[in-house]
Motif scaffolding. Structure first.
Motif, PDB file in Angstrom:
ATOM      1  N   THR A  96      -2.725  -7.338  -7.657  1.00 40.10           N
ATOM      2  CA  THR A  96      -3.848  -6.810  -8.433  1.00 40.10           C
ATOM      3  C   THR A  96      -4.641  -5.794  -7.633  1.00 40.10           C
ATOM      4  OG1 THR A  96      -3.983  -8.936  -9.575  1.00 40.10           O
ATOM      5  CG2 THR A  96      -5.880  -7.462  -9.775  1.00 40.10           C
ATOM      6  N   LEU A  97      -4.906  -6.098  -6.352  1.00 38.53           N
ATOM      7  CA  LEU A  97      -5.628  -5.148  -5.504  1.00 38.53           C
ATOM      8  C   LEU A  97      -4.829  -3.867  -5.296  1.00 38.53           C
ATOM      9  CD1 LEU A  97      -7.151  -7.557  -2.844  1.00 38.53           C
ATOM     10  CD2 LEU A  97      -8.407  -6.150  -4.480  1.00 38.53           C
ATOM     11  N   THR A  98      -3.516  -3.976  -5.197  1.00 38.11           N
ATOM     12  CA  THR A  98      -2.679  -2.792  -5.037  1.00 38.11           C
ATOM     13  C   THR A  98      -2.724  -1.921  -6.279  1.00 38.11           C
ATOM     14  OG1 THR A  98      -1.199  -4.022  -3.576  1.00 38.11           O
ATOM     15  CG2 THR A  98      -0.339  -2.003  -4.543  1.00 38.11           C
ATOM     16  N   ILE A  99      -2.657  -2.536  -7.449  1.00 34.12           N
ATOM     17  CA  ILE A  99      -2.710  -1.778  -8.706  1.00 34.12           C
ATOM     18  C   ILE A  99      -4.070  -1.101  -8.868  1.00 34.12           C
ATOM     19  CG2 ILE A  99      -2.704  -2.032 -11.217  1.00 34.12           C
ATOM     20  CD1 ILE A  99      -0.553  -4.247 -10.787  1.00 34.12           C
ATOM     21  N   LEU A 100      -5.144  -1.823  -8.562  1.00 41.08           N
ATOM     22  CA  LEU A 100      -6.475  -1.225  -8.668  1.00 41.08           C
ATOM     23  C   LEU A 100      -6.659  -0.072  -7.690  1.00 41.08           C
ATOM     24  CD1 LEU A 100      -8.765  -4.367  -9.107  1.00 41.08           C
ATOM     25  CD2 LEU A 100      -8.197  -2.635 -10.810  1.00 41.08           C
ATOM     26  N   ALA A 101      -6.136  -0.201  -6.495  1.00 44.03           N
ATOM     27  CA  ALA A 101      -6.253   0.875  -5.506  1.00 44.03           C
ATOM     28  C   ALA A 101      -5.441   2.095  -5.934  1.00 44.03           C
ATOM     29  CB  ALA A 101      -5.797   0.387  -4.138  1.00 44.03           C
ATOM     30  N   ALA A 102      -4.291   1.871  -6.550  1.00 45.00           N
ATOM     31  CA  ALA A 102      -3.458   2.992  -6.997  1.00 45.00           C
ATOM     32  C   ALA A 102      -4.123   3.729  -8.163  1.00 45.00           C
ATOM     33  CB  ALA A 102      -2.083   2.482  -7.418  1.00 45.00           C
ATOM     34  N   ARG A 103      -4.819   3.021  -9.028  1.00 48.59           N
ATOM     35  CA  ARG A 103      -5.507   3.676 -10.143  1.00 48.59           C
ATOM     36  C   ARG A 103      -6.687   4.503  -9.672  1.00 48.59           C
ATOM     37  NH1 ARG A 103      -5.754  -0.980 -14.801  1.00 48.59           N
ATOM     38  NH2 ARG A 103      -3.521  -0.973 -15.274  1.00 48.59           N
ATOM     39  N   ASN A 104      -7.365   4.057  -8.622  1.00 51.13           N
ATOM     40  CA  ASN A 104      -8.554   4.760  -8.120  1.00 51.13           C
ATOM     41  C   ASN A 104      -8.215   5.887  -7.157  1.00 51.13           C
ATOM     42  OD1 ASN A 104     -10.098   2.995  -9.606  1.00 51.13           O
ATOM     43  ND2 ASN A 104     -10.498   1.623  -7.895  1.00 51.13           N
ATOM     44  N   ALA A 105      -6.966   5.991  -6.741  1.00 47.02           N
ATOM     45  CA  ALA A 105      -6.587   6.995  -5.753  1.00 47.02           C
ATOM     46  C   ALA A 105      -6.531   8.372  -6.393  1.00 47.02           C
ATOM     47  CB  ALA A 105      -5.242   6.646  -5.138  1.00 47.02           C
ATOM     48  N   ASP A 106      -6.943   9.389  -5.625  1.00 50.66           N
ATOM     49  CA  ASP A 106      -6.915  10.767  -6.098  1.00 50.66           C
ATOM     50  C   ASP A 106      -5.566  11.423  -5.834  1.00 50.66           C
ATOM     51  OD1 ASP A 106      -9.554  10.533  -6.874  1.00 50.66           O
ATOM     52  OD2 ASP A 106     -10.306  11.229  -4.941  1.00 50.66           O
ATOM     53  N   GLY A 107      -4.761  10.852  -5.037  1.00 50.42           N
ATOM     54  CA  GLY A 107      -3.476  11.414  -4.651  1.00 50.42           C
ATOM     55  C   GLY A 107      -3.094  10.871  -3.298  1.00 50.42           C
ATOM     56  N   SER A 108      -2.128  11.491  -2.701  1.00 50.63           N
ATOM     57  CA  SER A 108      -1.710  11.013  -1.397  1.00 50.63           C
ATOM     58  C   SER A 108      -2.655  11.534  -0.318  1.00 50.63           C
ATOM     59  CB  SER A 108      -0.276  11.459  -1.095  1.00 50.63           C
ATOM     60  OG  SER A 108      -0.252  12.850  -0.869  1.00 50.63           O
ATOM     61  N   VAL A 109      -2.544  10.988   0.851  1.00 47.56           N
ATOM     62  CA  VAL A 109      -3.362  11.412   1.979  1.00 47.56           C
ATOM     63  C   VAL A 109      -3.042  12.859   2.340  1.00 47.56           C
ATOM     64  CG1 VAL A 109      -3.883  10.954   4.402  1.00 47.56           C
ATOM     65  CG2 VAL A 109      -3.537   9.072   2.837  1.00 47.56           C
ATOM     66  N   VAL A 110      -1.790  13.250   2.220  1.00 46.09           N
ATOM     67  CA  VAL A 110      -1.391  14.620   2.540  1.00 46.09           C
ATOM     68  C   VAL A 110      -2.072  15.593   1.591  1.00 46.09           C
ATOM     69  CG1 VAL A 110       0.577  16.192   2.687  1.00 46.09           C
ATOM     70  CG2 VAL A 110       0.797  13.857   3.491  1.00 46.09           C
ATOM     71  N   ASP A 111      -2.193  15.219   0.314  1.00 45.61           N
ATOM     72  CA  ASP A 111      -2.879  16.084  -0.645  1.00 45.61           C
ATOM     73  C   ASP A 111      -4.359  16.208  -0.323  1.00 45.61           C
ATOM     74  OD1 ASP A 111      -0.513  16.397  -2.002  1.00 45.61           O
ATOM     75  OD2 ASP A 111      -0.946  14.804  -3.461  1.00 45.61           O
ATOM     76  N   GLN A 112      -4.968  15.168   0.197  1.00 43.88           N
ATOM     77  CA  GLN A 112      -6.392  15.186   0.488  1.00 43.88           C
ATOM     78  C   GLN A 112      -6.723  16.045   1.698  1.00 43.88           C
ATOM     79  OE1 GLN A 112      -7.655  11.126   0.808  1.00 43.88           O
ATOM     80  NE2 GLN A 112      -7.215  10.657  -1.324  1.00 43.88           N
ATOM     81  N   ILE A 113      -5.820  16.165   2.663  1.00 44.89           N
ATOM     82  CA  ILE A 113      -6.111  16.963   3.862  1.00 44.89           C
ATOM     83  C   ILE A 113      -5.601  18.389   3.741  1.00 44.89           C
ATOM     84  CG2 ILE A 113      -6.195  14.998   5.424  1.00 44.89           C
ATOM     85  CD1 ILE A 113      -3.388  15.720   6.348  1.00 44.89           C
ATOM     86  N   GLY A 114      -4.995  18.748   2.663  1.00 50.16           N
ATOM     87  CA  GLY A 114      -4.554  20.118   2.467  1.00 50.16           C
ATOM     88  C   GLY A 114      -3.082  20.205   2.182  1.00 50.16           C
ATOM     89  N   GLY A 115      -2.283  19.426   2.855  1.00 50.08           N
ATOM     90  CA  GLY A 115      -0.860  19.367   2.599  1.00 50.08           C
ATOM     91  C   GLY A 115      -0.081  20.614   2.956  1.00 50.08           C
ATOM     92  N   THR A 116      -0.617  21.483   3.807  1.00 49.38           N
ATOM     93  CA  THR A 116       0.124  22.673   4.196  1.00 49.38           C
ATOM     94  C   THR A 116       0.798  22.450   5.534  1.00 49.38           C
ATOM     95  OG1 THR A 116      -1.828  23.599   5.275  1.00 49.38           O
ATOM     96  CG2 THR A 116      -1.456  24.200   2.966  1.00 49.38           C
ATOM     97  N   ALA A 117       1.933  23.098   5.690  1.00 53.46           N
ATOM     98  CA  ALA A 117       2.657  22.992   6.957  1.00 53.46           C
ATOM     99  C   ALA A 117       1.969  23.883   7.985  1.00 53.46           C
ATOM    100  CB  ALA A 117       4.107  23.429   6.764  1.00 53.46           C
TER     101      ALA A 117
END
Length: 134
Positions: free
Chosen positions: A65-86
Motif C-alpha cells: 500500500t505504501l509503495t502504491i501511494l508513493a508511486a501515485r504521488n511521484a512526479d517522475g523518476s529521480v533522473v527527470d527531477q535533476i534534469g536527465g541530461t547527459a
C-alpha cells in the motif's frame, strides 16, 4: 492517509519482531517451564505461529500500500527531477597510478613574472667592475 499507514506499518514491524523473538528456535513456542495452564506448549506454539503469519501478512499489505501511494504521488523518476541530461563532455582520464607520489616537474611549477632584482634563469651574472683607484 500515508502517515496513518506508515504508523501502522511501523507498529506491525515492532510486533512482528517481538513475536518472532518469543518463539523458540526448536519450534516449541513458549513451551518452556513446567506449568500446564490453559495454553499448553503446543497450543502456544500454534498461537504464535498463527500470530506471526497474520502480522507478516499485514506487514506485506502495508508495504504494498505504501509503495502504491508513493508511486501515485511521484512526479517522475529521480533522473527527470535533476534534469536527465547527459554530461556535455567525457570526464578526463585518471592520472596514472602513483603519479601523485612523484616530485613536481618544472611544468608543474606556477608561472610567475621574473623579478627585476634577480638575474634571469640560466644566465651568468656579469662580473663586477674593477675599482677606479688602481
Amino acid at each position: 492517509m500515508e502517515n496513518v499507514i506508515l504508523t501502522i506499518h511501523l507498529i506491525l514491524a515492532l510486533l512482528l519482531i517481538g513475536v518472532v523473538l518469543l518463539q523458540r528456535s526448536e519450534g516449541g513456542g513458549l513451551g518452556m517451564g513446567g506449568g500446564g495452564g490453559a495454553i499448553s506448549a503446543r497450543g502456544a506454539a500454534n498461537a504464535l505461529t498463527k500470530l506471526t503469519w497474520i502480522l507478516a501478512s499485514a506487514f506485506i499489505v502495508t508495504s504494498l500500500t505504501l509503495t502504491i501511494l508513493a508511486a501515485r504521488n511521484a512526479d517522475g523518476s529521480v533522473v527527470d527531477q535533476i534534469g536527465g541530461t547527459a554530461p556535455a563532455q567525457a570526464p578526463a582520464a585518471p592520472a596514472p597510478l602513483g603519479s601523485d607520489l612523484l616530485p613536481p616537474t618544472t611544468t608543474d611549477a606556477p608561472l610567475a613574472p621574473p623579478r627585476a632584482d634577480l638575474p634571469a634563469e640560466g644566465s651568468v651574472p656579469a662580473p663586477a667592475a674593477p675599482a677606479a683607484g688602481n
